[in-house]
Design a protein around this motif. Sequence first.
Motif, PDB file in Angstrom:
ATOM      1  N   ILE A 244     -13.617   3.097  -6.644  1.00 46.98           N
ATOM      2  CA  ILE A 244     -12.957   1.820  -6.953  1.00 46.98           C
ATOM      3  C   ILE A 244     -13.588   0.644  -6.199  1.00 46.98           C
ATOM      4  O   ILE A 244     -14.006  -0.326  -6.817  1.00 46.98           O
ATOM      5  CB  ILE A 244     -11.443   1.911  -6.696  1.00 46.98           C
ATOM      6  N   ILE A 292     -10.717   0.086 -14.543  1.00 44.73           N
ATOM      7  CA  ILE A 292     -10.579   0.988 -13.406  1.00 44.73           C
ATOM      8  C   ILE A 292      -9.247   1.728 -13.455  1.00 44.73           C
ATOM      9  O   ILE A 292      -9.193   2.943 -13.255  1.00 44.73           O
ATOM     10  CB  ILE A 292     -10.747   0.203 -12.090  1.00 44.73           C
ATOM     11  N   VAL A 296      -8.996   5.721 -13.632  1.00 45.41           N
ATOM     12  CA  VAL A 296      -8.299   6.424 -12.560  1.00 45.41           C
ATOM     13  C   VAL A 296      -7.177   7.284 -13.123  1.00 45.41           C
ATOM     14  O   VAL A 296      -7.010   8.436 -12.757  1.00 45.41           O
ATOM     15  CB  VAL A 296      -7.754   5.413 -11.530  1.00 45.41           C
TER      16      VAL A 296
END
Lengths: 309, 266
Positions: A244, A292, A296
């Motif tokens: 990240i 992201i 994730v």
Amino acid sequence: MSTLTEAPPPLAPGAPEPKPPKRRGRFTPYWLLLPGILWLVVFFALPMIYQASTSVQTGSLEEGYKVTWHFAAYWDALSAYWPQFVRSVLYAGTATILCLLLGYPLAYLIAFRAGRWRNLIMILVIAPFFTSFLIRTLAWKTILADGGPVVGALNTLHVLDVTDWLGMTAGDRVLATPLAVVCGLTYNFLPFMILPLYTSLERIDGRLHEAAGDLYARPSTTFRKVTFPLSMPGVVSGTLLTFIPAAGDYVNADLLGSTDTRMVGNVIQTQFLRVLDYPTAAALSFILMAAILLMVTLYIRRSGTEDLV
Amino acid sequence: MPFVNWLKRNLVVLAGLLTLGYLLLPNVVVTVFSFNKPKGRFNYEWQQFSLDAWKDPCGVSGLCDSLSLSLQIAFWATLGATLLGTLIAFALVRYRFRARGAVNSLIFLPMAMPEVVMAASLLTLFLNMGAQLGFWTILIAHIMFCLSFVVTAVKARVMSMDPKLEEAARDLYAGPFQTFVRVTLPIAAPGIAAGALLAFALSFDDFIITNFNAGSTVTFPMFVWGSAQRGTPVQINVIGTTMFVVAVLFVLVSMIAGNRRNRHKA
């Protein structure tokens, strides 16, 4: 410092928390929470909403911006800067894999083999945190300098031929190429991989290794069937903690790379601070955030159902 | 082949030590180049040994001002984040209440968000409010992103505390305040200290969020960033080296002190 390492990794996706006991004082928890949560709502959540609104505004810096629900900003931003997005994912992904490959042996060493050196090695892993990371990143310029020992050694070993073919380097240079950026990213986020790995490895009961040995498992089998599966929580949170921030970073790409290695972070920074095109910058950073979060979520779900079993 | 066998057995150790070398290599370079006397504006090539920079670490204009500004911000940010974070951690571990899940996600999200995204969104807020960028906006931002890390560190410690110790204190007629100051706080202290240390390091070293929200104010990381374009003075390496040495010494001392206290207990 040992307490710092005892703390569980910040990202522990899906870990169940023990239920706290019921207490008297119905409003006490709210009073305790109020100042901190207020801070996060005003300076973290509210800005996100402002940014969402900025991303659908049109106008100019002189005349001011207005919300016009201009969703095309997202499409424009994506079509103009998709190479930077792809690059960010590629660089951050490569750096994460390298961090895992490099970090695992060191975490293993600290957890099982270091003995009385454990604390010292731990300090040496954490101490660079306290030295400015910009200074250390600049040091990589010296390390990877043209005609320096590292470039010379890589050349002699014909590594540069391979990376050149992969498009990671250009000729005899390492600086200002993707390889340098990936090297910097790997270096800067390596501790974020090592610490969660170490925490989950350290929790493994040593008797499990003995049991595996008693059942005639070779060391490699023990690792494959016992150690590695049990360290999966560390692997998952380590890869997240590396990927990240690496995907959003622009410092490494700026200091060690060139205009050909710009990542999304660089574009957002330039649009926001130099070009002052706030809607485009806001749209870009929203796309980055969404991408992201999506990755994730998928990753946690996958590692939670298939790999963890 | 005894050597091959030895290599096989110690492969992990060797690989681990190589990684450790990779981690420490830049620190070595920073230290070595703090004794360099560069020819031009940039300190990337070794020229000759010199102690000039060590004798005069503040010799570059603006460097020590930025350093002292960063230390001040880190101090106040640590204080603010530790105070707010400790309260949240206690509320989360010790009480059951509605909105617990929402609070947990609000704590978790800043850690899972890329820094540019937070930095840019905070700047949009400040621009919309017409806030003057500078010391206060930096401090606000730093408290915001340090908070979650403090909560996580303190929570871990408070969670592992034995509630029986506090019950025992109450059985011995300690009031709520006395129990908290004499029993709860000392046991939670290592977690709070770890959180504070982490907050200090994060705040002192932060560049991305500060870069967006500092206006024309220059913190130490921003000074280093600027110097990468204009020419890096050797003094930057001196400060980098000092910071590394101080950090290692600080941790060593606190570790030795902790060991001694544990031995006393046993």
